[in-house]
Design an enzyme around this catalytic site. Structure first.
Site, PDB file in Angstrom:
ATOM      1  N   TYR A  32       1.343   5.234  22.190  1.00 30.73           N
ATOM      2  CA  TYR A  32       1.400   3.815  21.864  1.00 30.73           C
ATOM      3  C   TYR A  32       2.721   3.219  22.297  1.00 30.73           C
ATOM      4  O   TYR A  32       3.669   3.922  22.654  1.00 30.73           O
ATOM      5  CB  TYR A  32       1.193   3.602  20.361  1.00 30.73           C
ATOM      6  CG  TYR A  32       2.401   3.948  19.510  1.00 30.73           C
ATOM      7  CD1 TYR A  32       3.262   2.961  19.041  1.00 30.73           C
ATOM      8  CD2 TYR A  32       2.686   5.278  19.178  1.00 30.73           C
ATOM      9  CE1 TYR A  32       4.362   3.274  18.266  1.00 30.73           C
ATOM     10  CE2 TYR A  32       3.789   5.594  18.402  1.00 30.73           C
ATOM     11  CZ  TYR A  32       4.619   4.592  17.950  1.00 30.73           C
ATOM     12  OH  TYR A  32       5.720   4.913  17.187  1.00 30.73           O
ATOM     13  N   ARG A  51       8.534   3.055  29.500  1.00 31.05           N
ATOM     14  CA  ARG A  51       8.424   4.137  28.518  1.00 31.05           C
ATOM     15  C   ARG A  51       6.957   4.436  28.212  1.00 31.05           C
ATOM     16  O   ARG A  51       6.562   5.592  28.064  1.00 31.05           O
ATOM     17  CB  ARG A  51       9.181   3.758  27.241  1.00 31.05           C
ATOM     18  CG  ARG A  51       9.182   4.869  26.189  1.00 31.05           C
ATOM     19  CD  ARG A  51      10.070   4.539  25.015  1.00 31.05           C
ATOM     20  NE  ARG A  51       9.578   3.391  24.258  1.00 31.05           N
ATOM     21  CZ  ARG A  51      10.216   2.873  23.205  1.00 31.05           C
ATOM     22  NH1 ARG A  51      11.366   3.391  22.801  1.00 31.05           N
ATOM     23  NH2 ARG A  51       9.719   1.845  22.555  1.00 31.05           N
ATOM     24  N   ARG A  96     -18.378  14.155  20.747  1.00 29.30           N
ATOM     25  CA  ARG A  96     -18.354  15.435  20.043  1.00 29.30           C
ATOM     26  C   ARG A  96     -16.909  15.774  19.725  1.00 29.30           C
ATOM     27  O   ARG A  96     -15.985  15.216  20.321  1.00 29.30           O
ATOM     28  CB  ARG A  96     -18.963  16.556  20.905  1.00 29.30           C
ATOM     29  CG  ARG A  96     -18.213  16.786  22.203  1.00 29.30           C
ATOM     30  CD  ARG A  96     -18.977  17.665  23.187  1.00 29.30           C
ATOM     31  NE  ARG A  96     -18.271  17.770  24.463  1.00 29.30           N
ATOM     32  CZ  ARG A  96     -17.454  18.750  24.796  1.00 29.30           C
ATOM     33  NH1 ARG A  96     -17.217  19.728  23.924  1.00 29.30           N
ATOM     34  NH2 ARG A  96     -16.868  18.774  25.973  1.00 29.30           N
ATOM     35  N   LYS A 146       5.935   8.932  23.028  1.00 24.96           N
ATOM     36  CA  LYS A 146       5.648   8.024  21.911  1.00 24.96           C
ATOM     37  C   LYS A 146       4.209   8.248  21.458  1.00 24.96           C
ATOM     38  O   LYS A 146       3.305   7.435  21.675  1.00 24.96           O
ATOM     39  CB  LYS A 146       5.904   6.572  22.322  1.00 24.96           C
ATOM     40  CG  LYS A 146       6.209   5.646  21.151  1.00 24.96           C
ATOM     41  CD  LYS A 146       6.771   4.329  21.656  1.00 24.96           C
ATOM     42  CE  LYS A 146       6.923   3.296  20.553  1.00 24.96           C
ATOM     43  NZ  LYS A 146       7.971   3.619  19.595  1.00 24.96           N
ATOM     44  N   GLU A 178      17.985  10.897  14.858  1.00 28.61           N
ATOM     45  CA  GLU A 178      17.569   9.497  14.874  1.00 28.61           C
ATOM     46  C   GLU A 178      16.890   9.209  13.549  1.00 28.61           C
ATOM     47  O   GLU A 178      16.780  10.085  12.683  1.00 28.61           O
ATOM     48  CB  GLU A 178      16.608   9.227  16.038  1.00 28.61           C
ATOM     49  CG  GLU A 178      15.330  10.067  16.009  1.00 28.61           C
ATOM     50  CD  GLU A 178      14.439   9.860  17.227  1.00 28.61           C
ATOM     51  OE1 GLU A 178      14.699   8.928  18.008  1.00 28.61           O
ATOM     52  OE2 GLU A 178      13.489  10.641  17.396  1.00 28.61           O
TER      53      GLU A 178
END
Length: 283
Positions: A32, A51, A96, A146, A178
């Site tokens: 995302y 990114r 499936r 990400k 972070e």
């Protein structure tokens, strides 16, 4: 009623449906990106999209899309103004549940947005510092992707919320990496320090911008590992993200940072950020 985008169609959010066999739902086999759009302009749009492309490439998903146009169209469909656009691409569904997938599988492309305040959109002297807490980093080994596999981040953020803190800083092997949804900066002996890019952190677009602005302003900067001891002894601590800009931290766990007030280096950096992004203009 908000409008979302799903597989080529703009539609009411209530009408959007994804298969229960979608690999994003079953396996978090998806990535995302979250892009703030302020007054019709994406903040660091190209850095976000690069990114996003890197994340898609890292897990082997190919989608031909004009992502910038999608973001701006979606914001327009939702009334304009300041919006955070969320784009998610999963590997898709083959009807499936299977650990393997075929080369013919078609990705699921979803996007939505929601109103947000412009980041750091007030005078620097009116910005209050925030509190953070420390917690062990239990995420997977490719935090530079990400991925939607955010359960460890969610648990860390909930820990912070229970402690009355803005975020939780993640610690691994004695190093502070972070936050659950932000990058970390400290000021140590007058130098701005942030952990170096690696698979252990997500390279934030705002992190990159702040480094660029600091170097242009001839402010001393280092991309170096930060120990827990250095965090506690830092003159200043900051958090950076697209939605928050750059925030001063005035308390780590229950220990004040320096004198417990936003510091002068942060104030200078915040002013440079505001000037660059246009998120706040002096009246």
């Amino acid at each position: 009623m908000s409008t979302v985008y799903l597989n080529g169609v703009f539609m009411a959010a209530e009408e959007a449906k994804v298969s229960v066999f979608d690999r994003g739902f079953l396996f978090a086999d998806s990535v995302y990106e979250l892009i703030p759009v302020v007054d019709g302009q994406g903040l660091e749009m190209q850095a976000h999209l690069q990114r996003f492309a890197n994340s898609l490439n890292a897990i082997g998903i190919t989608v031909e899309m004009d992502w910038q146009q999608l973001c701006l169209q979606l914001v327009e469909h939702n009334g304009g103004g300041h919006q955070a656009v969320y784009i998610q691409v999963s590997r898709g569904s083959e009807g499936r549940r299977s650990m393997t997938y075929s080369a013919a599988i078609q990705p699921t492309v979803f996007a939505c947005c929601q109103p947000i305040p412009a980041p750091l959109a007030r005078p620097v002297e009116q910005v209050n510092g925030v509190k953070v807490v420390l917690t062990e980093d239990v995420r997977w080994g490719r935090c530079d992707i990400k991925s939607t596999m955010l359960l460890p981040n969610i648990l860390a953020r909930q820990l912070a919320q229970r402690a009355g803190a803005e975020d939780a800083l993640l610690v691994k092997g004695g190093l502070v990496l972070e936050g659950s949804s932000c990058n970390l900066f400290i000021v140590l002996n007058g130098e701005i320090v942030t952990p170096p890019l690696s698979p252990h952190i997500l390279g934030g677009t705002t992190r990159s911008l702040l480094l660029q602005l600091a170097r242009q302003a001839a402010m001393p900067v280092s991309e170096t590992d930060i120990s827990v001891a250095e965090l506690y002894s830092a003159e200043e601590v900051w958090l950076s993200s697209s939605s928050r800009g750059v925030l001063p931290v005035v308390k780590v766990d229950e220990q004040p940072v320096a004198n417990g007030q936003p510091g002068p280096v942060w104030a200078k950096m915040a002013a440079l950020y505001q000037q660059h992004t246009g998120t706040y203009t002096q009246p």
